[in-house]
Scaffold this active site. Structure first.
Site, PDB file in Angstrom:
ATOM      1  N   SER A 130       0.860  -1.182   0.000  1.00 15.50           N
ATOM      2  CA  SER A 130       0.000   0.000   0.000  1.00 15.50           C
ATOM      3  C   SER A 130       0.897   1.233   0.000  1.00 15.50           C
ATOM      4  O   SER A 130       2.125   1.117   0.006  1.00 15.50           O
ATOM      5  CB  SER A 130      -0.887   0.006   1.247  1.00 15.50           C
ATOM      6  OG  SER A 130      -0.093   0.310   2.374  1.00 15.50           O
ATOM      7  N   LYS A 131       0.281   2.375   0.028  1.00 13.81           N
ATOM      8  CA  LYS A 131       1.018   3.643  -0.038  1.00 13.81           C
ATOM      9  C   LYS A 131       2.067   3.773   1.074  1.00 13.81           C
ATOM     10  O   LYS A 131       3.064   4.458   0.915  1.00 13.81           O
ATOM     11  CB  LYS A 131       0.031   4.815   0.081  1.00 13.81           C
ATOM     12  CG  LYS A 131      -0.439   5.304  -1.287  1.00 13.81           C
ATOM     13  CD  LYS A 131      -0.933   6.720  -1.196  1.00 13.81           C
ATOM     14  CE  LYS A 131      -0.440   7.701  -2.204  1.00 13.81           C
ATOM     15  NZ  LYS A 131       0.478   7.429  -3.191  1.00 13.81           N
TER      16      LYS A 131
END
Ligand code: GLU
Length: 458
Positions: A239-240
């Site tokens: 994810s980010k």
């Protein structure tokens, strides 16, 4: 013809994980002279599919991938899906279910109380009576009640799903008539002639449902390859938090598409101990059957390493083109090629390369205080002053600058170390740069003299 596809749901950008599956699908099609198709899974009309296509096209262009033919949009194919739903109804392979929300909730609650898996109980499967009024039915497929669904996954091997455990008569059209996800995927893959489906293993549980639909519709079942997920360094899904997920952010951070593709192909696939794969190598060696079974870990140090490799090895012309995106036209810079060549050995990203180049091209505004304290003594200043006077007016080559500097130092019983850092500080304001003689050649004699003057006036 061998046909693969990339079938993203629109998000407005291309996710790096998506690019990896797209790359796998692309390579397999291209190396076999097949087709690679793009389909936008935009049945959720709230998302903007046009924007998604623009983003994908932009990212594909940057990476040098291309797809064949027109883009397929699921949102434009509702009539087609309806036709096939009607066909299944007509053939008695699907049926209308009039169960109300209240009934469904009651069924769920009873199953939960018995600690059973929530599952439709088939109450309308063989219904022939008069439908209850006021209820718009959903359409359910008649799934096998027992037995197993088996298929050979190209990555995971033999897969076996027990129908009684995992399946029920799942919905293929909602009460408003819209088809459900698995149904659209099957119709599209079949009608688009997709022979090999390469996708994330988060879709593995959809596959037995899709196989039931292929069988009901009489379509040929494609080969499936379910690719394990990419995890961040902490073991959770990428994810980010672990790094940028939008492919184009990598461009903005100064990564080369060669490096990103090389990085992504190796996340989940290997060929001996090799690390470096050009597009040519990928096309030669890649086979989706060799994709790893287990999840891979995202490691940006590796990406930096690969990027540094490509910065070192790509042709000057190519890097000069890419650097324009960062507002620096090496072709318009005096000795641009020499400057780029001297910097490429020490840059992990194009942004680093740009900053180092600007440090040399532009006169320093500020000087590194520590460097001044350490290297710019009165003695060093005196030596720099004499060196400046010795420079003359002509521009020389790096080699000539080196020869004259050595002669200058020899005459005074000095060593290169006595003047190398002072010159570097005069040129860049700090102590980090490539070979001083190359950077002197880049800026030329006049600028070197004026930078020494500026430093000496401090
Ligand atoms: N649209 C799905 C996704 O973005 C992919 C479905 C598929 O490849 O079958 O995850």
């Amino acid at each position: 013809m061998l046909t693969t596809r990339f079938a993203p749901s629109p998000t407005g950008f291309l996710h790096v994980g998506g690019l990896r599956t797209a790359l796998y699908s692309y390579l397999y099609a291209r190396k076999n002279g097949g087709k690679f198709l793009l389909r936008i899974e935009d049945t959720d009309l709230k998302r903007n599919s046009q924007e998604a296509v623009v983003a994908i096209r932009e990212a594909f262009n940057w990476c040098g991938l291309d797809y064949d033919g027109e883009v397929t949009y699921q949102s434009k194919r509702f009539d087609l899906y309806k036709e096939y739903i009607q066909k299944l109804l007509d053939e008695g392979k699907a049926y209308k279910c009039y169960m109300s929300k209240v009934e469904l909730d009651e069924l769920r609650a009873a199953q939960e109380a018995r600690k059973e898996r929530p599952k439709y109980d088939g109450r309308y499967r063989d219904f022939t009576g008069t439908p209850p009024s006021g209820i718009e039915p959903v359409i359910r497929i008649k799934a096998p009640l027992d037995g197993v669904i088996e298929f050979k996954d190209g990555i995971k091997g033999d897969m076996k799903f027990n129908c009684a455990d995992i399946l029920d008569d799942f919905i293929i059209a909602r009460s408003d008539g819209t088809p459900t996800y698995n149904f659209c995927v099957v119709i599209d893959d079949a009608l688009m002639g997709v022979t090999h489906v390469i996708r994330g293993d988060d879709h593995l549980s959809n596959t037995p449902k899709q196989i039931i639909l292929y069988e009901a519709l009489g379509f040929k079942i494609p080969e499936f390859f379910h690719v394990a997920m990419i995890n961040g360094s902490d073991g959770s899904k990428l994810s980010k938090r672990h790094g940028a997920t939008d492919v184009m952010e990598y461009k903005n951070m100064g990564y080369l598409p060669e490096a990103l593709l090389n990085f992504l192909i190796r996340l989940g696939w290997s060929h001996g101990d090799d690390e470096i794969f050009s597009m040519h190598d990928m096309l030669e060696f890649f086979d989706p059957h060799d994709i790893n079974k287990s999840a891979s870990t995202y490691n940006l140090t590796k990406l930096d390493w690969l990027n540094a490799h490509y910065i070192k090895t790509l042709p000057y012309e190519r890097l000069a083109d890419d650097m324009k995106y960062f507002g620096l036209d090496f072709r318009a810079i005096n000795k641009g090629e020499l400057l780029l060549d001297s910097l490429r050995e020490r840059s992990k990203t194009l942004l680093e390369l740009k900053n180092s180049a600007l440090n040399i091209i532009n006169e320093p505004e500020i000087y590194d205080e520590k460097a001044l304290a350490k290297f710019i003594s009165d003695e060093a200043k005196a030596l720099l002053g004499e060196f400046k006077d010795e420079l003359g007016d002509k521009d020389l080559s790096a080699k000539e600058y080196e020869e004259m500097t050595i002669a200058f130092l020899d005459n005074r019983g000095k060593k290169l170390k006595d003047i190398a850092q002072p010159i570097r500080i005069a040129i860049t304001g700090g102590t980090v740069s490539p070979s001083i003689f190359e950077i002197i050649e880049v800026i030329g004699t006049q600028k070197l003299k004026s930078r020494i003057t500026k430093l000496l006036s401090k």
